[in-house]
Design a protein around this motif. Structure first.
Motif, PDB file in Angstrom:
ATOM      1  N   ARG A  87     -33.776  10.719  -0.120  1.00 27.81           N
ATOM      2  CA  ARG A  87     -32.930  11.771   0.424  1.00 27.81           C
ATOM      3  C   ARG A  87     -31.707  12.015  -0.468  1.00 27.81           C
ATOM      4  O   ARG A  87     -31.300  13.161  -0.676  1.00 27.81           O
ATOM      5  N   GLU A 110     -37.196  15.117   6.817  1.00 28.12           N
ATOM      6  CA  GLU A 110     -36.121  14.118   6.802  1.00 28.12           C
ATOM      7  C   GLU A 110     -35.393  14.078   5.460  1.00 28.12           C
ATOM      8  O   GLU A 110     -34.189  13.819   5.405  1.00 28.12           O
ATOM      9  N   GLU A 113     -32.560  16.566   5.441  1.00 35.01           N
ATOM     10  CA  GLU A 113     -31.619  16.506   6.550  1.00 35.01           C
ATOM     11  C   GLU A 113     -30.177  16.632   6.045  1.00 35.01           C
ATOM     12  O   GLU A 113     -29.747  15.900   5.150  1.00 35.01           O
ATOM     13  N   GLY A 114     -29.452  17.583   6.601  1.00 32.11           N
ATOM     14  CA  GLY A 114     -28.052  17.781   6.233  1.00 32.11           C
ATOM     15  C   GLY A 114     -27.824  18.652   5.021  1.00 32.11           C
ATOM     16  O   GLY A 114     -26.677  19.018   4.733  1.00 32.11           O
ATOM     17  N   ARG A 119     -33.661  27.248   6.383  1.00 34.57           N
ATOM     18  CA  ARG A 119     -34.872  26.439   6.456  1.00 34.57           C
ATOM     19  C   ARG A 119     -36.110  27.308   6.706  1.00 34.57           C
ATOM     20  O   ARG A 119     -36.105  28.192   7.558  1.00 34.57           O
TER      21      ARG A 119
END
Length: 511
Positions: A87, A110, A113-114, A119
């Motif tokens: 990530r 995942e 994420e952030g 998206r």
């Protein structure tokens, strides 16, 4: 003409031919073209800015191919995001390139994420509705949209692909339209792709496989997606679904040969087995040709000059003098050997491999000083040492750049050293590669601990793996009371590498 135009023309010429043969079903050229046009319209609606970036983080799939083609079709810049990364590594690339849209599959959610950006999910896990849009939404909303018209210069960026720098500042290679055009023409010329081709998509689309997507489609061929991952699934794609060509790292080729009951009859239509991303020793070349027959070929290139600076066709390997070669220069490009003082060397002399021509990058994303250093004097300085023989064949000797190629992936020692050095017990470390029959090279580390500190091999390996992922994690940690140094205190990598080799040779069953 632009790279995507090769696909549009093929769809017009062979509308009913199968373009993608996936486990879930086949997609013909006309249906794929409609889907790509709809997706391109959808991406443009999400962000109408020309040349804005779109990151794609996904495993191999028909939807991944369609999404990639749509990015190319609407004049945006493709940023591939390796689904095998961590990530933090993905986030670092996203922060540098600032993509306005992120396309991903459920398995990669995942990793993003952030991260900022709109998206777009490829499908949804267990029927759940993801945040943002789905690819299906874009297809539905853009149905019937006309094919976009691109109006950009040949040096405009088609893709930003990353090479090294996952710790610190990563280097984003800006690949222009002209480089993709040169690649497409040279792949078709080198391998003779035609409308009967069934190309097995074995390696990740985010890496070298992407350079084969358009050349195969341009000629009316079909991309065959294996049903699952691993050597067994790849063999089944050749044996049961008529695979005829493939690009893969040497590691996968060796795995195919080692499968239980492996036989040449498993590959009834195979005519082009192209290896790359890592070298193949002469003894392995002989073994592969003995198993598969005269179908082996290879290319030499870098992310900075994607895939095809030189090509070694199967017939070139018939000459025993060529076993150590990586081919002759391709169209629209020049290759030369340069001395440290900038002189171009004659045939047979060893120096740095340099290149120029249409295949070259325009530079590194937002790194002008590094760009000027790498493209000095109008030549791409590859960091590889080699020679060009009197017949024009390039032979690589070693790398000037301190890089390890493991399983087809580039690992930069400084990235691993920076991660390993964050462990509180590590005083200093040196990372290097050692030859390996399966992986080509394996990542190894020599470590000196702080006085009084304790850390075992398993703990240090887990520490790096958590930060960088499995590819860049050392296979072995070699402990030193004091690392060997030069008179000015610099760690001597050649000495620690030699010590590691000696240690491994003294233990026959070491792994």
């Amino acid at each position: 003409m632009f790279p995507i135009d090769f696909f549009w023309r093929a769809a017009q010429r062979w509308p009913a031919r199968v373009a993608i043969d996936a486990p879930e079903g086949s997609i013909c050229y006309d249906a794929l073209a409609d889907r790509v046009a709809a997706l391109a319209a959808g991406l443009t609606a999400l962000d109408p800015t020309p040349q804005s970036r779109v990151g794609i983080c996904a495993g191999n799939s028909a939807e991944h191919i369609a999404a990639l083609l749509a990015v190319l079709a609407c004049g945006k810049v493709w940023v591939p995001l390796n689904p095998k990364s961590t990530r933090s590594e993905i986030r670092r690339i996203v922060d540098v390139t600032e993509p306005s849209i992120l396309v991903f599959d459920a398995a990669c959610a995942e990793l993003l994420e952030g991260a900022p950006g709109v998206r777009v999910c490829i499908g949804a896990a267990q029927g759940a509705r993801p945040a943002g849009s789905t690819l299906a939404d874009l297809v539905r909303d853009g149905a019937g949209a006309p094919r976009p018209v691109i109006d950009l210069p040949p040096d405009a960026t088609q893709a930003i692909k990353f090479t090294g720098g996952t710790t610190g500042v990563p280097k984003g290679v800006m690949q222009p339209y002209r480089a993709w055009m040169a690649n497409i023409v040279n792949q078709i010329h080198a391998w003779g792709f035609d409308e009967h081709e069934r190309y097995v998509v074995a390696a990740p689309i985010t890496h070298g496989t992407s350079t084969y997507i358009l050349p195969v489609l341009a000629q009316g061929g079909c991309h065959v997606l294996p049903d699952g991952a691993g050597a067994q699934a790849v063999r089944a794609a050749f044996r049961e679904r008529g695979g005829s060509a493939c690009f893969m790292p040497p590691t996968l080729i060796y795995m195919l040969m080692a499968l239980p009951g492996a036989a040449r009859s498993d590959y009834p239509r195979l005519r082009r087995l192209i290896y790359g991303a890592a070298p193949m020793p002469p003894e392995k070349i002989h073994a592969v040709r003995a198993f598969f027959g005269p179908v082996l070929g290879t290319t030499y290139g870098q992310t900075e000059a994607p895939q095809v600076l030189s090509v070694m066709r199967p017939e070139d390997f018939e000459d025993p003098h060529n076993v150590s070669a990586v081919g002759r220069v391709t169209w629209f490009n020049d290759l030369a050997i340069m001395a440290p003082d900038g002189r171009l060397l004659p045939a047979g002399e060893v120096g740095e491999v340099v290149a120029r021509g249409d295949l070259l990058m325009t530079g590194y994303w937002r790194l002008p000083e590094k760009t000027a250093e790498t493209l000095a004097g109008g030549w791409l300085h590859t960091g590889d040492r080699g020679l060009i023989d009197a017949r024009g064949y390039l032979h690589l000797r070693d790398r000037l750049k301190d890089m390890v190629i493991s399983g087809g992936f580039n690992v930069y020692p400084v990235d691993v050293e920076n991660a390993l050095g964050q462990h509180p017990a590590v005083y200093e470390c040196a990372v290097f590669g050692l030859p390996d029959e399966k992986w080509g090279e394996t990542v190894q580390a020599a470590v000196q601990l702080h006085p009084g500190q304790v850390a075992d091999e398993a703990a240090l390996v887990a520490f790096v793996r958590e930060r960088l992922g499995p590819v860049q994690t050392p296979k072995r940690i070699h402990f030193h009371d004091s690392l060997p140094r030069s008179p000015v205190g610099k760690v001597l990598k050649s000495a620690v590498r030699d010590a590691a080799l000696a240690a491994l040779k003294s233990v026959p069953d070491a792994s």
